[in-house]
Design an enzyme around this catalytic site. Structure first.
Site, PDB file in Angstrom:
ATOM      1  N   SER A 234     -30.524 -32.671  18.147  1.00 16.24           N
ATOM      2  CA  SER A 234     -29.889 -33.715  18.958  1.00 16.24           C
ATOM      3  C   SER A 234     -30.901 -34.707  19.526  1.00 16.24           C
ATOM      4  O   SER A 234     -32.071 -34.383  19.727  1.00 16.24           O
ATOM      5  CB  SER A 234     -29.038 -33.086  20.065  1.00 16.24           C
ATOM      6  OG  SER A 234     -29.770 -32.161  20.816  1.00 16.24           O
TER       7      SER A 234
ATOM      8  N   LYS B  91     -31.708 -27.339  18.275  1.00 22.23           N
ATOM      9  CA  LYS B  91     -32.983 -27.910  18.717  1.00 22.23           C
ATOM     10  C   LYS B  91     -32.692 -29.217  19.446  1.00 22.23           C
ATOM     11  O   LYS B  91     -32.453 -30.253  18.823  1.00 22.23           O
ATOM     12  CB  LYS B  91     -33.919 -28.176  17.533  1.00 22.23           C
ATOM     13  CG  LYS B  91     -35.358 -28.302  18.020  1.00 22.23           C
ATOM     14  CD  LYS B  91     -36.182 -29.309  17.286  1.00 22.23           C
ATOM     15  CE  LYS B  91     -35.954 -30.718  17.694  1.00 22.23           C
ATOM     16  NZ  LYS B  91     -36.206 -31.053  19.109  1.00 22.23           N
TER      17      LYS B  91
ATOM     18  N   GLY C 139     -29.957 -39.018  15.471  1.00 24.61           N
ATOM     19  CA  GLY C 139     -31.293 -39.485  15.836  1.00 24.61           C
ATOM     20  C   GLY C 139     -31.671 -40.631  14.921  1.00 24.61           C
ATOM     21  O   GLY C 139     -30.795 -41.331  14.400  1.00 24.61           O
ATOM     22  N   SER C 140     -32.962 -40.788  14.707  1.00 25.05           N
ATOM     23  CA  SER C 140     -33.395 -41.962  13.945  1.00 25.05           C
ATOM     24  C   SER C 140     -33.170 -41.765  12.449  1.00 25.05           C
ATOM     25  O   SER C 140     -33.151 -40.640  11.948  1.00 25.05           O
ATOM     26  CB  SER C 140     -34.874 -42.233  14.222  1.00 25.05           C
ATOM     27  OG  SER C 140     -35.624 -41.103  13.853  1.00 25.05           O
TER      28      SER C 140
ATOM     29  N   GLU D 200     -25.858 -38.997  12.052  1.00 19.62           N
ATOM     30  CA  GLU D 200     -25.512 -40.311  12.622  1.00 19.62           C
ATOM     31  C   GLU D 200     -26.820 -40.873  13.148  1.00 19.62           C
ATOM     32  O   GLU D 200     -27.481 -40.248  13.981  1.00 19.62           O
ATOM     33  CB  GLU D 200     -24.458 -40.172  13.722  1.00 19.62           C
ATOM     34  CG  GLU D 200     -23.167 -39.472  13.283  1.00 19.62           C
ATOM     35  CD  GLU D 200     -22.478 -40.087  12.054  1.00 19.62           C
ATOM     36  OE1 GLU D 200     -22.700 -41.295  11.786  1.00 19.62           O
ATOM     37  OE2 GLU D 200     -21.745 -39.367  11.354  1.00 19.62           O
TER      38      GLU D 200
ATOM     39  N   CYS E 170     -27.576 -46.298  20.314  1.00 26.00           N
ATOM     40  CA  CYS E 170     -27.587 -46.620  18.882  1.00 26.00           C
ATOM     41  C   CYS E 170     -26.723 -47.845  18.624  1.00 26.00           C
ATOM     42  O   CYS E 170     -26.936 -48.581  17.674  1.00 26.00           O
ATOM     43  CB  CYS E 170     -27.076 -45.434  18.092  1.00 26.00           C
ATOM     44  SG  CYS E 170     -25.549 -44.798  18.743  1.00 26.00           S
TER      45      CYS E 170
ATOM     46  N   GLU F  35     -34.920 -51.603  14.060  1.00 22.05           N
ATOM     47  CA  GLU F  35     -34.401 -51.040  15.320  1.00 22.05           C
ATOM     48  C   GLU F  35     -35.575 -50.828  16.268  1.00 22.05           C
ATOM     49  O   GLU F  35     -36.528 -50.132  15.924  1.00 22.05           O
ATOM     50  CB  GLU F  35     -33.702 -49.697  15.069  1.00 22.05           C
ATOM     51  CG  GLU F  35     -33.097 -49.124  16.348  1.00 22.05           C
ATOM     52  CD  GLU F  35     -32.481 -47.739  16.167  1.00 22.05           C
ATOM     53  OE1 GLU F  35     -33.158 -46.846  15.626  1.00 22.05           O
ATOM     54  OE2 GLU F  35     -31.324 -47.551  16.593  1.00 22.05           O
TER      55      GLU F  35
END
Ligand code: NAD
Length: 536
Positions: free
Chosen positions: A184, A209, A262-263, A290, A324, A422
């Site tokens: 996450s 994690k 995350g990225s 995502e 995001c 980003e």
């Protein structure tokens, strides 16, 4: 079909007001002053492990303030966590769906009541969110995930094949065969809650994690799950080193799925890691991720400039642009730019950046020194760049925390990196287009960035709006019309994007839950044939 209680379609959890003079504000302020340092253990099969491998958690807006110490697991302990998840898998899957869902509804109630202040406090301090940003995340959205997933799982279980007069057919909605690795991000406390409990509600066991930057709030949620009666081992809390934990998880033949937010770069590395050894897993792992965004706001010449300016301020700068879905590139027609930019300057000059515990603060600090350094570098380069004009902001400072001014950059080159990459901070890049280049601008937006997460179009001309929606069909998984591109609500705007933004499995909807089930279809014939000839 499902047996047991029916979980009705929930309403979104309403936000509690933390306005001056409220009881909630008094409780929050008291909790914010508490200087106790929390020891965050690794939790495996219900047992807590403390170690010498400790990572400190400090408030990003006040780096002198120590909040917690994370006790990271060893390689052997990560393996033990996987063994723990595997050992309870059969029993957990064997419980009725209603029992699993009931535990998660209890957790939702615990967050809604007695842990509401503590999880909000941890999110305010640990992730540098104002309470206006924390409450919709760590309380409301987290509760919504738990309640909507209970409702949506029923829709999955209710999906059954056709039966005929000669045979009955059914789908057994089994969990995956193995454990789910949930990884996450720091920016939403609620996401860690969903990445773990969505697979769990479908009968899977989980290795979690969390990001070390949100571990404090995530641990409070984990304690709520325990308090709600989640059996030991169903979700194991493993706040380990990211690369080590991933290497251990991927070396298990029982890895059955990865639930990641995350990225994009990290998700791509997870995908490659799984692909490179796909034959080593007992079941082909489901990969749900995502990831990042370079989310656009497009204004048409028919739009109202003040509505555009307000959407840009809220969309780009709430939570320091660390959503995001944050607006990070805007396309404004020449005819509106003078009015929009003047409003941006005037309004941004009023915004307070600083201590998130103060009610007047709009923006806190960015999450880490690494993020602060990156943003300082980008803004330093922008000042020297002839293609960039600073409309507002541009300053950064690192005392008492990692602060970045809300910054608006006018970028004259439509292919500039500032319109592609980003940055995950409070930086909005604006390209001003000529009013008669509407079609070219739509094509530009569609092709400039690799991402396709959120976008918004401000336009009062219905034909132009309809046309823009269709040209931008693949440019965003969540498109907003005459609204900012952030603030998706569970149940109302199921969230996720395509292209480099992820697998678009729509967190919080039944589509996501489908990924954590592997149906077995059973046919039972009433009277088996007793001759090989057709029709006998
Ligand atoms: P991140 O990718 O740095 O970290 C996410 C998680 O991956 C963390 O738990 C981290 O410890 C772990 N990780 C980092 N490196 C890893 C590695 N090499 N192997 C395995 N795990 C690793 O992201 P972040 O900074 O926590 O969050 C910000 C990013 O998340 C942004 O790109 C943002 O757009 C994205 N995000 C997307 C959504 C969405 O729904 N699309 C929602 C929230 C955040």
């Amino acid at each position: 079909m499902i047996s047991g209680p029916h979980f009705p379609l929930p309403a979104n959890e309403p936000e509690v007001s933390f306005g001056a003079g409220t009881k909630a504000a008094a409780e929050l302020n008291k909790a914010l002053e508490n200087r106790d340092v929390v020891e965050i253990p690794t939790v495996i099969g219900g047992k807590r492990y403390f170690s010498n491998d400790v990572v400190e958690v400090r408030a990003p807006h006040d780096t002198q303030r120590l909040l917690a110490r994370i006790h990271r697991p060893t390689e052997a302990q990560i393996n033990e966590a996987i063994a723990s998840a595997n050992s309870v898998a059969k029993e957990w899957a064997g419980l009725s769906y209603a029992s699993r869902a009931t535990i998660l509804q209890r957790a939702a109630q615990i967050i809604a009541t007695r842990k509401r202040i503590s999880i909000n406090t941890a999110t305010v301090l640990g992730q540098s969110k104002t309470i206006d940003q924390a409450e919709p995340d760590s309380a409301c959205e987290l509760i919504d995930f738990l309640r909507f997933n209970a409702y949506n799982a029923q829709r999955v279980y209710a999906e059954q094949p056709l039966s005929v007069p000669t045979a009955v057919n059914r789908a057994d909605w089994r969990p995956l065969e193995g454990f789910v690795y949930a990884v996450s991000p720091f920016n939403f406390t609620a996401i860690g809650g969903n990445l773990t409990t969505a697979p769990a509600i479908m009968g899977n066991t989980v290795l979690w994690k969390p990001s070390e930057k949100s571990a404090l709030a995530n641990y409070i949620f984990f304690e709520a799950l325990e308090e709600a009666g989640l059996p030991p081992g169903v979700i194991n809390f493993v706040p380990g080193d990211a690369e080590l934990t991933t290497r251990v998880a991927m070396s298990s033949p029982d890895l059955a799925g990865i639930h990641f937010t995350g990225s994009s770069a990290v998700f791509q590395s997870l995908w490659k890691g799984v692909a490179s050894k796909v034959e080593s897993f007992r079941t082909i792992p489901r990969l749900v991720g995502e990831t990042g965004g370079k989310d656009f706001v497009l204004a048409h010449a028919s739009a109202n400039p003040s509505e555009v300016a307000i959407a840009l301020i809220r969309g780009a700068f709430e939570y320091q642009g660390q959503k995001c879905s944050a607006a990070s590139r805007a396309y404004i027609p020449r005819s509106l730019w003078a009015a929009v930019s003047a409003q941006l300057r005037d309004r941004l000059a009023e915004l307070k950046v600083g201590d998130v515990a103060r009610p007047e603060t709009f923006m806190g600090a960015v999450i880490s020194q690494a993020s602060h350094q990156k943003l300082s570098r980008v803004l330093g380069a922008a000042k020297e760049d002839s293609a960039v004009k600073i409309i507002f902001g541009g300053r950064t400072w690192s005392e008492p925390g990692f602060f970045v001014e809300p910054t608006v950059l006018e970028v004259n080159d439509p292919q500039h990196n500032l319109l592609k990459e980003e940055l995950f901070g409070p930086v909005l890049s604006v390209f001003v287009y000529e009013d008669n280049e509407w079609q070219e601008t739509l094509e530009l937006i569609d092709s400039t960035s690799p991402y396709a997460l959120t976008g918004s179009i401000f336009c009062t001309d219905r034909f132009a709006l309809h046309h823009a929606e269709s040209v931008l069909i693949n440019a965003a998984g969540n498109l907003y019309l005459n609204d900012k591109p952030t603030g998706a609500m569970i149940g109302q705007q199921p969230f996720g994007g395509g292209r480099a933004s992820g697998t678009n499995d729509k967190a919080g909807s039944y589509l996501n839950l489908l990924r954590w089930a592997s149906p077995r279809v059973v046919k039972e014939t009433y009277l088996p044939p007793h001759d090989w000839q057709f029709g006998v």
